[in-house]
Design a protein around this motif. Sequence first.
Motif, short mmCIF file in Angstrom:
data_model
loop_
_atom_site.label_atom_id
_atom_site.label_comp_id
_atom_site.label_asym_id
_atom_site.label_seq_id
_atom_site.Cartn_x
_atom_site.Cartn_y
_atom_site.Cartn_z
N THR A 179 66.29 50.93 62.73
CA THR A 179 65.66 51.69 61.65
C THR A 179 66.32 51.39 60.30
O THR A 179 65.65 51.35 59.26
CB THR A 179 65.74 53.20 61.92
N ALA A 180 67.64 51.13 60.32
CA ALA A 180 68.35 50.81 59.08
C ALA A 180 67.87 49.47 58.51
O ALA A 180 67.69 49.32 57.30
CB ALA A 180 69.85 50.77 59.32
N PHE A 181 67.65 48.50 59.41
CA PHE A 181 67.14 47.21 58.96
C PHE A 181 65.71 47.33 58.42
O PHE A 181 65.32 46.59 57.50
CB PHE A 181 67.18 46.18 60.10
N THR A 182 64.94 48.26 58.96
CA THR A 182 63.59 48.49 58.44
C THR A 182 63.65 48.96 56.99
O THR A 182 62.92 48.46 56.13
CB THR A 182 62.87 49.56 59.30
N SER A 183 64.54 49.92 56.72
CA SER A 183 64.70 50.41 55.35
C SER A 183 65.25 49.31 54.44
O SER A 183 64.82 49.16 53.29
CB SER A 183 65.66 51.61 55.33
N ALA A 184 66.21 48.53 54.97
CA ALA A 184 66.80 47.46 54.17
C ALA A 184 65.78 46.39 53.81
O ALA A 184 65.82 45.82 52.70
CB ALA A 184 67.97 46.83 54.93
N SER A 185 64.85 46.11 54.73
CA SER A 185 63.82 45.10 54.44
C SER A 185 62.90 45.53 53.30
O SER A 185 62.43 44.71 52.53
CB SER A 185 63.00 44.83 55.71
N VAL A 186 62.66 46.84 53.21
CA VAL A 186 61.85 47.35 52.10
C VAL A 186 62.58 47.14 50.78
O VAL A 186 61.98 46.71 49.77
CB VAL A 186 61.53 48.85 52.30
N ILE A 187 63.89 47.40 50.76
CA ILE A 187 64.69 47.18 49.55
C ILE A 187 64.68 45.70 49.17
O ILE A 187 64.57 45.34 47.99
CB ILE A 187 66.13 47.68 49.76
N GLY A 188 64.76 44.83 50.19
CA GLY A 188 64.77 43.39 49.93
C GLY A 188 63.51 42.89 49.26
O GLY A 188 63.55 41.87 48.54
N MET A 189 62.40 43.58 49.47
CA MET A 189 61.14 43.18 48.84
C MET A 189 61.19 43.29 47.32
O MET A 189 60.42 42.64 46.61
CB MET A 189 59.99 44.04 49.38
#
Length: 453
Positions: A299-309
């Motif tokens: 779930t943390a990587f899911t949130s991080a991927s949004v930030i990476g966008m």
Amino acid sequence: MTDILEKSQARQRLRSLSEALDSGALKQVARILNGGLSPSDIAHLLESSPPRQRALLWNLVDKQLEGEVLQYLGDDIRAYFLSQLNAQELADIIEDFESDDLADLLQQLPDTVIQEVLDTMDEQDRQRVEEVLSYPEDTAGGLMNTDTITVRPDISIDVVLRYLRRHRNLPPMTDSLIVVSRRDEFIGMLPITRMLVSNPASTVREVMDTDIEPIPVTLSDTKVATLFERYDLISAPVVGDDNKLLGRITIDDVVDVIREDADHSLMSMAGLDEDEDTFAPVLKTTRRRAVWLGINVVTAFTSASVIGMFEETIQQVVALAVLMPIVASMGGIAGSQTLTLMIRGMAVGQVSNDNVKWLLNREFLATTLNGFLFALVVSAAAMVWFRDPTIGLVIAMALVINLTIASIVGTLLPLTLKRLNIDPALAGGVILLTTTDVVGFLSFLGLATYFYA
């Protein structure tokens, strides 16, 4: 005053025992354990001790007390001690167990051991236990005790009194006698308090209470607890589909259900088992917690991927990186408030399809109003901090969006999980926080990209 004195004496005995343990005076420890502490106090002491000390204390407990102590232990610790006993030792320990307590204990053992223990019992006791074992542990059938006193409706109160005097003692928590037909069909209840003040010549039919609804054997233990709480019951009859009496449930078992449900809700929020041993070994604790931590990584990587966008936008406006956690955190708190309220309402039977719409509207309006309030506060602080009106507008809009979505998800998520046969207390928090993180970052950084492009 007597209760306060007894508690003070119990605390003093526990302190003396702790001092004796530290000094290695095992004979004194054994004397305090078996002569000064109740089985519930001994169980509490075992649960409050590290593994090595716990094993030492258990070996010092008198064999005659082991059965009673086991009844008060949590499932995790009790299962460990049971695994150290053979079938004959178990049979000796459980000799005086009630059928429901014995069934709870046996369900923690391998099938082969269960059968060996049952084979050591007499026919009547074995039938009682097998009756309880035939039902799931979390149903009325799994909770019930088959040790009941029944009477017919056509006999006199005087005959009932003479019948009771033939017993050496009554089953625990006997506040009423159960009235049944000749085919063991449930008819009503005869409260002992009413029977004692009635005319001895009166028949049971004239005195009994027929307004009592028996509990279906398949009813869940949570709903059983709700009935006991709602109607202030001490005991209640349990019947099968044909209305034949199967047993009764007593308040002491319902208290255990209420406590277990409360522990389950609390521990599940952190991904732990309600029977988690406070002093479990390191490897066992690590293994149990690793599963939940692994899920959190995903779930943390899911949130991080949004930030990476929105990496380019963050590089242009450094203030976004500073303010991002505020949006996500506010949404998480607001959603958790709604989620907790819904899970609690579902647990006590207050939430149904008939009132979900009202709750959804209430949560939406309340959280949206809070969203506007804190949007003003946070946006004003952000503008003063970074001297940028645009950043204040962006964070205000993102807060309103995230808090509004959080209220909707917090209301509907536990209902959806329940329909999918997934425990809302276990999975709800992770899904909610992931949603509010993703929505918070997406709305905040997306709006920032639009305004600063």
